[in-house]
Design a protein around this motif. Structure first.
Motif, PDB file in Angstrom:
ATOM      1  N   PHE A 188       0.825  -1.192   0.000  1.00  0.00           N
ATOM      2  CA  PHE A 188       0.000   0.000   0.000  1.00  0.00           C
ATOM      3  C   PHE A 188       0.867   1.253   0.000  1.00  0.00           C
ATOM      4  O   PHE A 188       1.817   1.356   0.749  1.00  0.00           O
ATOM      5  N   GLY A 189       0.501   2.201  -0.816  1.00  0.00           N
ATOM      6  CA  GLY A 189       1.164   3.494  -0.791  1.00  0.00           C
ATOM      7  C   GLY A 189       0.640   4.334  -1.933  1.00  0.00           C
ATOM      8  O   GLY A 189       0.040   3.806  -2.868  1.00  0.00           O
ATOM      9  N   THR A 190       0.866   5.647  -1.841  1.00  0.00           N
ATOM     10  CA  THR A 190       0.401   6.534  -2.907  1.00  0.00           C
ATOM     11  C   THR A 190       1.409   6.569  -4.040  1.00  0.00           C
ATOM     12  O   THR A 190       1.112   7.017  -5.123  1.00  0.00           O
ATOM     13  N   ASP A 195       8.619   4.146  -1.121  1.00  0.00           N
ATOM     14  CA  ASP A 195       7.692   4.350  -0.028  1.00  0.00           C
ATOM     15  C   ASP A 195       7.867   3.205   0.961  1.00  0.00           C
ATOM     16  O   ASP A 195       8.190   2.093   0.556  1.00  0.00           O
ATOM     17  N   ILE A 196       7.619   3.483   2.214  1.00  0.00           N
ATOM     18  CA  ILE A 196       7.634   2.410   3.209  1.00  0.00           C
ATOM     19  C   ILE A 196       6.218   1.873   3.333  1.00  0.00           C
ATOM     20  O   ILE A 196       5.263   2.639   3.375  1.00  0.00           O
ATOM     21  N   VAL A 263       3.227   7.103  12.878  1.00  0.00           N
ATOM     22  CA  VAL A 263       3.068   8.301  12.027  1.00  0.00           C
ATOM     23  C   VAL A 263       2.543   7.944  10.642  1.00  0.00           C
ATOM     24  O   VAL A 263       2.023   8.787   9.932  1.00  0.00           O
ATOM     25  N   ARG A 264       2.682   6.691  10.251  1.00  0.00           N
ATOM     26  CA  ARG A 264       2.274   6.336   8.887  1.00  0.00           C
ATOM     27  C   ARG A 264       0.802   5.971   8.798  1.00  0.00           C
ATOM     28  O   ARG A 264       0.183   6.159   7.760  1.00  0.00           O
ATOM     29  N   ALA A 265       0.246   5.391   9.843  1.00  0.00           N
ATOM     30  CA  ALA A 265      -1.162   4.988   9.801  1.00  0.00           C
ATOM     31  C   ALA A 265      -1.623   4.589  11.187  1.00  0.00           C
ATOM     32  O   ALA A 265      -0.821   4.224  12.045  1.00  0.00           O
ATOM     33  N   SER A 266      -2.946   4.621  11.361  1.00  0.00           N
ATOM     34  CA  SER A 266      -3.497   4.134  12.627  1.00  0.00           C
ATOM     35  C   SER A 266      -3.700   2.631  12.527  1.00  0.00           C
ATOM     36  O   SER A 266      -3.777   2.069  11.426  1.00  0.00           O
ATOM     37  N   TRP A 268      -6.400   1.048  13.274  1.00  0.00           N
ATOM     38  CA  TRP A 268      -7.721   0.822  12.669  1.00  0.00           C
ATOM     39  C   TRP A 268      -7.623   0.813  11.140  1.00  0.00           C
ATOM     40  O   TRP A 268      -8.142  -0.076  10.468  1.00  0.00           O
ATOM     41  N   TYR A 269      -6.915   1.810  10.609  1.00  0.00           N
ATOM     42  CA  TYR A 269      -6.815   1.930   9.154  1.00  0.00           C
ATOM     43  C   TYR A 269      -6.013   0.764   8.568  1.00  0.00           C
ATOM     44  O   TYR A 269      -6.357   0.218   7.521  1.00  0.00           O
ATOM     45  N   GLU A 272      -8.277  -2.150   8.319  1.00  0.00           N
ATOM     46  CA  GLU A 272      -9.212  -1.969   7.212  1.00  0.00           C
ATOM     47  C   GLU A 272      -8.527  -2.299   5.889  1.00  0.00           C
ATOM     48  O   GLU A 272      -9.091  -2.967   5.025  1.00  0.00           O
ATOM     49  N   LEU A 273      -7.272  -1.803   5.764  1.00  0.00           N
ATOM     50  CA  LEU A 273      -6.532  -2.054   4.525  1.00  0.00           C
ATOM     51  C   LEU A 273      -6.240  -3.538   4.341  1.00  0.00           C
ATOM     52  O   LEU A 273      -6.350  -4.063   3.231  1.00  0.00           O
ATOM     53  N   ASN A 276      -9.494  -5.035   3.125  1.00  0.00           N
ATOM     54  CA  ASN A 276      -9.897  -4.583   1.780  1.00  0.00           C
ATOM     55  C   ASN A 276      -8.933  -5.046   0.703  1.00  0.00           C
ATOM     56  O   ASN A 276      -9.341  -5.439  -0.395  1.00  0.00           O
ATOM     57  N   MET A 277      -7.651  -4.992   1.017  1.00  0.00           N
ATOM     58  CA  MET A 277      -6.672  -5.322  -0.024  1.00  0.00           C
ATOM     59  C   MET A 277      -6.511  -6.832  -0.199  1.00  0.00           C
ATOM     60  O   MET A 277      -6.278  -7.303  -1.305  1.00  0.00           O
TER      61      MET A 277
END
Lengths: 288, 801
Positions: A188-190, A195-196, A263-266, A268-269, A272-273, A276-277
């Motif tokens: 996952f990343g934009t 990206d880490i 700092v990169r994500a909670s 919970w998120y 969810e990922l 979903n992924m």
């Protein structure tokens, strides 16, 4: 100011493990993790800095006796350039394709990625789904001794492995997968790379019609180490890949991951990922 | 190509020998691309020492004691200084509330406590580790709302007293009874009546986050005193002439004894508009050691100790009539001022322009409180508050249009400014291509059709949803009269080979001013670009300029350069007319020759003519000076006045794709239309617009300086995410050439404009794609995902009365 008092560049495995046996050595391979970590003070150099890049036994990509041997010094770029990796271990190849930047891939080694033991290390999840083993060499009593351990047992915590100070990671061994095996990787990343991972997922299984067997699922950045997901695998093992199996796998995955908030994500998120992924990847498997 | 663009393009194509509108590579590009440019980090002065700063690492604390004895004893250390060693230091910054070295109290982790000068960076760093500071923690205030509570600890509750060498004490920053650092109030019309007359009223609270400039070249300075105690600074400042004076005041010397040389600057974007503590500290160290001192930030220090873009909490209430005419806007903002006051606190100057004058709004009310906290302090940053104001205003343009059932493009066109308008705030739009920007951006992006189509997917089961969003901007484009002068001086010298040296006060910070100024001068004198050198980096040589800010350089320095060139031309043609016994009006300059204006016939070779003037009994040099002061006004106490000589306009339409399962928003395309007056260097302006869009993209989607309880959590490029090349969207850029009467060749400023609209447009596009309106930035995947799943933390205005 550095505390390095000696620099060694051994030209054989024997020389390298002898130096390790003497003690207090920092091992330098690609240097892509070592340099920023020592610069930031996260890691302190030991008195001897040993550059292992000239050790011939640590390179090479060879297949023999149903086992793929990847020398610890193999760079991410060489893995990407290998048709064998691309064809037989596509999940690993995909992970290399999302790995940092070209400059880093040219220097970074697979052995370094393993020994750095980041929970988010890109090659770790696909290697876990391939049942990879690590080969460790040392020279305790005047002759070289090797031991082989599954990667899952080698990774013991963030930045921690079961490697003893006198041991050198020599190679990674992967049993050649059977007919019908496929693997895939998601990070996952934009950004397409550089990206880490907030989370990463690797899957590997043998496919027979719609049925999946020998299912391996691994998650990155959701636990202190990259992990295999036993309950998720069990939800899919031996079953046809249909909506019910996918629902069960997703529920198991969300249930068996306990990510942290940073700092990169909670947390919970991240969960969810993961759900979903994983669903997206399994849908893709079901529809292809 | 729109009809208007086409005529202008035809006009530009008519004369093939003009440089205006052509594509000229930047003069400094070959040096930079080949790695030859010597930035400040590449400069080493014989005998120099290396400076390093010890920062507090404390959010809020009293300094009980500092022990520097071990650091001083380290071999290779030449000086270790604390506030006690510079009792004469004066406060810096916009409100003069900030001592470079903190004597008894630190108010943020970046606060400077001690500094070292040593033979090497390694030794200086080792010395820092030997300094022992005993702190007594004080209660922190890390939320602007909390800072306003009656029982909040006061951050500047004591007088800041400066004691001169003669023992005379002076209060330089008076104690404040609350944490309010600065306030702004602006009003026009009658809000209550306007609201009563409104058919639709919307009110929302918006929250704008911290980002920082991320200049590729980190901050740095080299300070050196000569044997006569004159100060020489190699500095990246954007305002050398203002800083000359400030440094002189700080040292108690004549400003004439301060010389600032600017090496090529690795990015400015507004970050170098204020003095920051590291600069005086380098000077203190140079004075203490009698040696040159070079002080360069590490990248981490650049994140921890640079200014940020101003974070803002903004409440906006707007209304319109049933037929779509805006009636009023009421705005309150809370600016987190951080521990000290830098330019961020003054962003309301620009924000209120957008509130009051981007569209016609009869009644407006604008208020800002800037509040001290223990957080990082903000500086100026490309757009200067306009990204924040535009984000809120353009969200409400969409919401009001929806409330009255009007197409958002038609709604904007109905309220958009026209040329000739003078707004209640006093801005007079002599040139204004705003409506053309709106029409062309909408037409080229197929905005109206796509917006209607994408709305249909709100409730379908698609995972990837597309959306379009529009936003527009107004920004100063002809300088901004903030200081007593908004001018710029030029010296133009023509040597005996007819080669020009253009000596300008305007600094080059990567925006391409060197190239544009050279073009303007060559255009006047009929010379090729190769015949001009630009000198722009030494205050002992260059004439005065207020600095690089407010998108002013092309406009102000351009007019100044043209003025000097025209004087030179008159001088040359006068001499030529005498030699040829012809009327001046019959002559012109072209291609390095004096020509007959009517026929184009070459009459005199320019270099020969110049030599004949130089080497004669009555020697005459072709050397001219010009000072250009724009015809703009200072704002009065009510913030009214025509503050810029011209105004720039722009509209951007973005198209995005939202992944509803991850929250990732991909920016697919940006269609931009900017009224730039006239295109001078087409290659340069395209680059500037593209760069600005990417900066706006980072603000909207990826960049986030995470500040938790006063501490920056991601001081590195791994976790502070700049946009990388593969994420950059397709861009379709149109230039509206309204040909401003005052602008150089009709041009207006464009430096800040392209960064301003992106976040606002993306916010509108997310709504168009998903039906979810987001009121806070950034639109990072987790924030978007939370919003889509009803998990977003609501943005609230709970600061009491």
């Amino acid at each position: 100011m550095s505390d390095i008092t000696a620099y060694a560049a051994p030209r054989s495995l024997d020389e390298a493990v002898s130096l390790l046996q003497a003690g207090d050595v920092t091992i330098l391979a690609g240097g892509t993790d070592l340099t920023p970590q020592t610069k930031s003070g996260k890691l302190t150099f030991r008195p001897t800095l040993m550059n292992i890049r000239r050790v011939p036994e640590l390179s090479g990509l060879t297949e023999s006796g149903g086992v793929m041997r990847i020398g610890a010094l193999t760079t991410i770029s060489s893995l990407l350039a290998s048709p064998l990796i691309h064809e037989r271990f596509n999940g690993l190849w995909q992970a290399c394709d999302h790995f940092a930047s070209d400059q880093i891939r040219n220097a970074a080694t697979i052995g370094g990625n393993i020994c750095n033991a980041s929970p988010a290390g890109d090659t770790l999840t696909p290697l876990l789904t391939l049942d990879a083993r690590v080969v460790l060499a040392s020279k305790p009593n005047g002759s070289i001794v090797r031991r082989t351990t599954p990667l899952g047992e080698f990774l013991t915590g963030p930045g921690r492995t079961a490697r003893q100070p006198a041991e050198l990671l020599e190679a990674i061994e992967i049993p050649m997968p059977p007919e019908g095996f496929f693997s895939a990787f998601f990070k996952f990343g934009t950004r397409p790379a550089l990206d880490i991972s907030v989370i990463s997922i690797a899957i590997g299984a043998v496919r027979d019609g719609r049925k999946l067997t020998r299912v391996r699922i691994a998650f990155g950045a959701v636990a202190p180490t990259a992990i295999r997901a036993a309950a998720t695998e069990a939800a899919l093992e031996g079953r046809p890949i249909d909506a019910a199996a996918i629902d069960a796998a997703v529920a198991a995955a969300v249930n068996e991951t306990k990510p942290v908030s940073d700092v990169r994500a909670s947390s919970w998120y991240r969960r969810e990922l993961v759900g979903n992924m994983l669903r997206r990847m399994l849908d893709h498997v079901a529809n292809s | 190509m729109g009809p208007l663009q086409k005529t202008r393009a035809d006009a530009a194509a008519r004369s093939s020998d003009t440089l205006i509108g052509t594509r000229i590579p930047k003069k400094d590009a070959p040096q930079k691309a080949s790695g030859r440019t010597r930035y400040i980090d590449d400069i080493n002065v014989p005998g120099q020492l290396y400076g390093k700063i010890l920062r507090s690492g404390q959010v809020h604390a009293k300094i009980r004691s500092i022990d520097v004895s071990a650091a001083r004893a380290l071999p290779g250390v030449h000086a270790v200084i604390t506030a006690a060693d510079v009792p004469w230091q004066r406060p810096i910054g916009v409100a003069k509330d900030h001592l470079p070295l903190k004597p008894d109290r630190v108010r943020s982790p970046r606060d400077e406590v001690a500094a070292v000068a040593a033979d090497s960076e390694d030794i200086a760093e080792a010395a820092l580790k030997l300094i022992r500071v005993d702190y007594e923690p004080l209660p922190p205030v890390t939320d602007a709302r909390a800072a306003l509570k009656p029982d909040a600890p006061l951050l500047h509750g004591d007088d800041l007293v400066w004691t001169g060498p003669d023992g005379r004490a002076e209060v330089v920053h008076a104690a404040s009874r609350d944490n309010v650092a600065m306030t702004f109030k602006y009003a026009q019309g009658d809000i209550a009546r306007a609201e009563a007359d409104s058919a639709a009223v919307v009110e929302d609270v918006f929250q704008l986050h911290y980002v920082t400039h991320c200049c590729m070249g980190v901050s740095g300075v080299i300070a050196e005193f000569d044997a006569s105690d004159n100060l020489l600074l190699y500095s990246n400042t954007q305002v050398p002439f203002l800083h000359k004076r400030e440094f002189a005041e700080m040292l108690g010397i004549d400003p004439g004894r301060v010389r600032i040389i600017q090496p090529p600057i690795g990015g400015g974007f507004g970050s170098k508009l204020d003095i920051y503590p590291f600069e005086p500290i380098a000077i203190f160290l140079a004075r203490a050691t009698g040696r040159p001192v070079k002080l360069i930030f590490t990248r981490e220090e650049e994140f921890l100790a640079s200014p940020t873009r101003q974070p803002v909490l903004l409440k906006l209430r707007s209304g319109c009539s049933a037929d779509g005419a805006l009636t009023f806007r009421a705005v309150e903002t809370l600016h987190d001022n951080g521990a000290y006051t830098s330019w961020g606190a003054t962003t309301p100057f620009v924000m209120m322009q957008t509130i009051s004058s981007l569209y016609r709004v009869p009644s407006c009310d604008y208020q800002t409180l800037a509040v001290y906290t223990n957080n990082p302090y903000s500086g100026s940053f490309r757009g200067y508050g306009n990204l924040q104001a535009t984000f809120a205003v353009e969200a409400h343009m969409d919401k009001l249009a929806e409330a009255i059932g009007m197409d958002p493009l038609e709604f904007r066109l109905k309220n958009a400014q026209d040329p000739g308008e003078t707004t209640p705030q006093g801005m007079n739009f002599k040139s204004c291509g705003f409506k053309e920007c709106l029409r062309i951006a909408a037409e080229r992006s197929d905005y109206q059709q796509k917006r209607r189509a994408y709305r249909q997917q709100w409730n379908d089961s698609s995972i990837l949803k597309r959306g379009v969003g529009m936003a527009s901007m107004l920004h100063v484009g002809g300088g901004a009269k903030i200081y007593p002068s908004d001018g710029c001086g030029t010296i133009l010298k023509m040597d005996d080979f007819a080669h020009l040296t253009l000596i300008t006060g305007a600094s080059e910070i990567g925006q391409g001013s060197e190239t544009v100024l050279a073009m303007l001068v060559c255009e006047e004198l009929g010379l090729p670009l190769s015949s001009v050198s630009v000198v722009n980096s030494d205050t002992d040589i260059t004439p005065w300029d207020v600095g690089v800010h407010a998108s002013r350089t092309t406009f102000i320095a351009g007019n100044s350069a043209i003025g000097a060139a025209r004087k030179a031309k008159t001088k040359i043609l006068t001499a030529a007319a005498g030699k040829l016994d012809m009327e001046i009006a019959a002559l012109d300059l072209q291609g390095g020759y004096v020509i007959a204006r009517a026929t184009g016939e070459r009459l005199l070779e320019l270099s020969r003519l110049i030599r004949s003037l130089h080497f004669s009994d009555k020697a005459e040099l072709v050397m001219t000076t010009y000072y250009y002061e724009p015809p703009s006004q200072h704002q009065d106490k009510e913030f009214k006045g025509d503050v810029s000589a011209a105004y720039a306009w722009g509209t951007q339409v973005v198209e995005i794709e939202v992944d509803t399962q991850t929250g990732i928003v991909r920016l697919l395309k940006v269609t931009a239309a900017h009224d730039v007056g006239r295109v001078l260097n087409r290659l340069g302006i395209e680059g500037q617009v593209e760069g600005g869009v990417v900066m706006g993209q980072g603000y909207a989607l990826t960049e986030n300086l995470i500040v938790e309880n006063g501490v920056i959590r991601n001081p590195n490029f791994r976790d502070y995410k700049l946009v990388t090349a593969p994420e950059i969207p397709e861009m379709d850029i149109s230039f509206i050439e309204s040909v401003d009467g005052e602008g150089p060749q009709g041009a207006k400023g464009v430096g800040e404009a392209p960064a301003i609209c992106v976040a606002a447009a993306v916010g509108n596009a997310i709504y168009n794609a998903t039906g979810v309106r987001m009121y806070g930035l950034p639109f990072t995947p987790e924030n978007v995902y939370r919003a889509l799943h009803g998990q977003a933390k609501p943005v609230t205005w709970d600061i009491g009365a």
